[in-house]
Design a protein around this motif. Sequence first.
Motif, PDB file in Angstrom:
ATOM      1  N   LEU A  85     -65.729  -1.733  18.522  1.00 20.80           N
ATOM      2  CA  LEU A  85     -65.000  -0.557  18.046  1.00 20.80           C
ATOM      3  C   LEU A  85     -64.062  -0.051  19.134  1.00 20.80           C
ATOM      4  CD1 LEU A  85     -64.745   1.804  15.878  1.00 20.80           C
ATOM      5  CD2 LEU A  85     -66.437   2.996  17.297  1.00 20.80           C
ATOM      6  N   LYS A  86     -62.810   0.166  18.791  1.00 20.18           N
ATOM      7  CA  LYS A  86     -61.856   0.748  19.728  1.00 20.18           C
ATOM      8  C   LYS A  86     -62.074   2.260  19.794  1.00 20.18           C
ATOM      9  CE  LYS A  86     -58.594  -0.913  21.433  1.00 20.18           C
ATOM     10  NZ  LYS A  86     -58.349  -1.452  22.800  1.00 20.18           N
ATOM     11  N   ILE A  87     -62.336   2.760  20.986  1.00 21.47           N
ATOM     12  CA  ILE A  87     -62.426   4.195  21.249  1.00 21.47           C
ATOM     13  C   ILE A  87     -61.274   4.531  22.187  1.00 21.47           C
ATOM     14  CG2 ILE A  87     -63.807   6.048  22.258  1.00 21.47           C
ATOM     15  CD1 ILE A  87     -66.282   4.651  21.327  1.00 21.47           C
ATOM     16  N   GLU A  88     -60.167   4.955  21.606  1.00 21.98           N
ATOM     17  CA  GLU A  88     -58.907   5.043  22.341  1.00 21.98           C
ATOM     18  C   GLU A  88     -58.610   3.655  22.924  1.00 21.98           C
ATOM     19  OE1 GLU A  88     -56.987   7.667  22.016  1.00 21.98           O
ATOM     20  OE2 GLU A  88     -58.551   8.664  20.870  1.00 21.98           O
ATOM     21  N   SER A  89     -58.440   3.523  24.233  1.00 18.74           N
ATOM     22  CA  SER A  89     -58.168   2.201  24.800  1.00 18.74           C
ATOM     23  C   SER A  89     -59.432   1.493  25.264  1.00 18.74           C
ATOM     24  CB  SER A  89     -57.188   2.320  25.967  1.00 18.74           C
ATOM     25  OG  SER A  89     -57.745   3.114  27.009  1.00 18.74           O
ATOM     26  N   ALA A  90     -60.585   2.142  25.156  1.00 19.00           N
ATOM     27  CA  ALA A  90     -61.860   1.518  25.521  1.00 19.00           C
ATOM     28  C   ALA A  90     -62.380   0.684  24.356  1.00 19.00           C
ATOM     29  CB  ALA A  90     -62.889   2.571  25.909  1.00 19.00           C
ATOM     30  N   LEU A  91     -63.157  -0.343  24.658  1.00 18.86           N
ATOM     31  CA  LEU A  91     -63.761  -1.180  23.631  1.00 18.86           C
ATOM     32  C   LEU A  91     -65.274  -1.026  23.708  1.00 18.86           C
ATOM     33  CD1 LEU A  91     -63.334  -3.281  21.382  1.00 18.86           C
ATOM     34  CD2 LEU A  91     -63.631  -5.061  23.130  1.00 18.86           C
ATOM     35  N   LEU A  92     -65.847  -0.460  22.650  1.00 18.61           N
ATOM     36  CA  LEU A  92     -67.303  -0.359  22.518  1.00 18.61           C
ATOM     37  C   LEU A  92     -67.801  -1.664  21.916  1.00 18.61           C
ATOM     38  CD1 LEU A  92     -69.970   1.331  22.490  1.00 18.61           C
ATOM     39  CD2 LEU A  92     -69.319   2.050  20.184  1.00 18.61           C
ATOM     40  N   LYS A  93     -68.530  -2.455  22.706  1.00 22.11           N
ATOM     41  CA  LYS A  93     -69.007  -3.745  22.224  1.00 22.11           C
ATOM     42  C   LYS A  93     -70.050  -3.577  21.131  1.00 22.11           C
ATOM     43  CE  LYS A  93     -67.913  -7.141  23.314  1.00 22.11           C
ATOM     44  NZ  LYS A  93     -66.805  -7.937  22.739  1.00 22.11           N
ATOM     45  N   GLU A 118     -78.408   2.805  22.496  1.00 18.87           N
ATOM     46  CA  GLU A 118     -77.877   1.988  23.593  1.00 18.87           C
ATOM     47  C   GLU A 118     -76.432   1.646  23.255  1.00 18.87           C
ATOM     48  OE1 GLU A 118     -80.270  -1.267  25.503  1.00 18.87           O
ATOM     49  OE2 GLU A 118     -78.654  -2.527  24.702  1.00 18.87           O
ATOM     50  N   LEU A 119     -75.535   1.891  24.196  1.00 20.41           N
ATOM     51  CA  LEU A 119     -74.120   1.613  23.987  1.00 20.41           C
ATOM     52  C   LEU A 119     -73.617   0.720  25.110  1.00 20.41           C
ATOM     53  CD1 LEU A 119     -74.715   4.692  22.898  1.00 20.41           C
ATOM     54  CD2 LEU A 119     -72.247   4.720  22.550  1.00 20.41           C
ATOM     55  N   ALA A 120     -72.759  -0.232  24.764  1.00 20.61           N
ATOM     56  CA  ALA A 120     -72.205  -1.152  25.756  1.00 20.61           C
ATOM     57  C   ALA A 120     -70.682  -1.151  25.643  1.00 20.61           C
ATOM     58  CB  ALA A 120     -72.752  -2.563  25.550  1.00 20.61           C
ATOM     59  N   PHE A 121     -70.017  -1.080  26.802  1.00 21.18           N
ATOM     60  CA  PHE A 121     -68.555  -1.008  26.844  1.00 21.18           C
ATOM     61  C   PHE A 121     -67.997  -2.198  27.620  1.00 21.18           C
ATOM     62  CE2 PHE A 121     -70.253   3.256  26.493  1.00 21.18           C
ATOM     63  CZ  PHE A 121     -69.511   3.791  25.460  1.00 21.18           C
ATOM     64  N   ASP A 122     -66.897  -2.734  27.131  1.00 19.28           N
ATOM     65  CA  ASP A 122     -66.204  -3.813  27.826  1.00 19.28           C
ATOM     66  C   ASP A 122     -65.676  -3.272  29.155  1.00 19.28           C
ATOM     67  OD1 ASP A 122     -64.488  -5.797  28.750  1.00 19.28           O
ATOM     68  OD2 ASP A 122     -63.673  -6.239  26.774  1.00 19.28           O
ATOM     69  N   LYS A 135     -79.299   5.975  31.803  1.00 18.42           N
ATOM     70  CA  LYS A 135     -78.791   5.232  32.961  1.00 18.42           C
ATOM     71  C   LYS A 135     -77.646   4.326  32.543  1.00 18.42           C
ATOM     72  CE  LYS A 135     -82.016   1.311  32.682  1.00 18.42           C
ATOM     73  NZ  LYS A 135     -82.938   0.440  33.464  1.00 18.42           N
ATOM     74  N   VAL A 136     -76.802   4.033  33.513  1.00 13.92           N
ATOM     75  CA  VAL A 136     -75.645   3.160  33.302  1.00 13.92           C
ATOM     76  C   VAL A 136     -75.797   1.951  34.218  1.00 13.92           C
ATOM     77  CG1 VAL A 136     -73.145   2.942  33.384  1.00 13.92           C
ATOM     78  CG2 VAL A 136     -74.184   5.144  32.747  1.00 13.92           C
ATOM     79  N   ASP A 137     -75.770   0.753  33.644  1.00 16.08           N
ATOM     80  CA  ASP A 137     -75.878  -0.490  34.408  1.00 16.08           C
ATOM     81  C   ASP A 137     -74.669  -1.360  34.133  1.00 16.08           C
ATOM     82  OD1 ASP A 137     -78.530  -0.069  35.542  1.00 16.08           O
ATOM     83  OD2 ASP A 137     -79.308  -0.403  33.519  1.00 16.08           O
ATOM     84  N   LYS A 138     -74.225  -2.067  35.145  1.00 16.60           N
ATOM     85  CA  LYS A 138     -73.166  -3.069  34.986  1.00 16.60           C
ATOM     86  C   LYS A 138     -73.848  -4.434  34.822  1.00 16.60           C
ATOM     87  CE  LYS A 138     -68.855  -4.632  35.185  1.00 16.60           C
ATOM     88  NZ  LYS A 138     -68.255  -4.880  36.514  1.00 16.60           N
ATOM     89  N   LYS A 139     -73.614  -5.061  33.703  1.00 20.17           N
ATOM     90  CA  LYS A 139     -74.218  -6.359  33.427  1.00 20.17           C
ATOM     91  C   LYS A 139     -73.126  -7.299  32.947  1.00 20.17           C
ATOM     92  CE  LYS A 139     -77.921  -8.679  30.894  1.00 20.17           C
ATOM     93  NZ  LYS A 139     -79.050  -8.510  29.926  1.00 20.17           N
ATOM     94  N   GLY A 140     -72.773  -8.252  33.792  1.00 23.64           N
ATOM     95  CA  GLY A 140     -71.689  -9.159  33.434  1.00 23.64           C
ATOM     96  C   GLY A 140     -70.396  -8.390  33.241  1.00 23.64           C
ATOM     97  N   ASN A 141     -69.805  -8.526  32.079  1.00 25.37           N
ATOM     98  CA  ASN A 141     -68.533  -7.846  31.796  1.00 25.37           C
ATOM     99  C   ASN A 141     -68.725  -6.588  30.959  1.00 25.37           C
ATOM    100  OD1 ASN A 141     -69.327  -9.083  29.452  1.00 25.37           O
ATOM    101  ND2 ASN A 141     -67.294  -9.846  28.887  1.00 25.37           N
ATOM    102  N   MET A 142     -69.932  -5.997  31.035  1.00 26.03           N
ATOM    103  CA  MET A 142     -70.197  -4.802  30.242  1.00 26.03           C
ATOM    104  C   MET A 142     -70.856  -3.706  31.076  1.00 26.03           C
ATOM    105  SD  MET A 142     -71.502  -6.078  26.475  1.00 26.03           S
ATOM    106  CE  MET A 142     -73.030  -6.790  27.096  1.00 26.03           C
ATOM    107  N   PHE A 143     -70.495  -2.453  30.769  1.00 34.04           N
ATOM    108  CA  PHE A 143     -71.265  -1.298  31.189  1.00 34.04           C
ATOM    109  C   PHE A 143     -72.248  -0.978  30.059  1.00 34.04           C
ATOM    110  CE2 PHE A 143     -67.429  -0.457  33.792  1.00 34.04           C
ATOM    111  CZ  PHE A 143     -68.045  -0.208  35.021  1.00 34.04           C
TER     112      PHE A 143
END
Length: 220
Positions: A85-93, A118-122, A135-143
């Motif tokens: 889903l596009k949230i403005e210019s962010a991409l919610l995976k 649980e939400l994941a962002f590109d 909590k916020v974790d960086k995993k690969g190409n996602m927050f």
Amino acid sequence: VNDFGNELAPMMPVITKNPEDELQLAVRSDNKSGYLFGINYCRYVPKKAVTNRQFSVKFANEIVTFPQKGITMQDSTSFIWPMNLKIESALLKYATAQLLCKTEGSYIFFQNKDIQPELAFDAATVSDVKATNGKVDKKGNMFIVSNLRAGKGCFINLTLKEGKQQNILILTEKEADNAWLFTRNGKQEFYISNANLYIKDNSLYAFTTSNKLQLSKYTE
């Protein structure tokens, strides 16, 4: 439907065909993004909990698998979860929380029963992700934002690549049932109240049979 129907309506449905699965699943998709529908409900018939469940949805160029750990869906649970889903210019995976509406400064979700949001962002589309709880974790190409406690104070703040800020609010299911969105004087106003609300002559009115009126206002 009001805020996301233009995206949802043209999408094609795909329905799973596993009769042994207690959970009824379907996807509406344009083969790049979509919505996962799930129902663990049968009228007048109690259903057993569906446990330790993850989902994989195949799009044209990728497979989105979520959440990070298996979740449990109790009897009478239903959900509609967005993917890519596009949230403005962010991409919610993906999100294991349901969209309610969007205002001029926030996207508003709610928790489905007791399923952990649980939400994941590109990571290529955001510079930073912060949460008021969880909590916020960086995993690969996602927050990945997890361990969230849904409620009126549960905010995720995104810093977009261009520096703009975007808020996400995650309510409980009860708070979502008590949500109101109005346009007054050309501006959107979002409220949560146990009373009935309406706008007349640009004034807000509330009426209730309760001896205690609760009202929370979120303005841009």
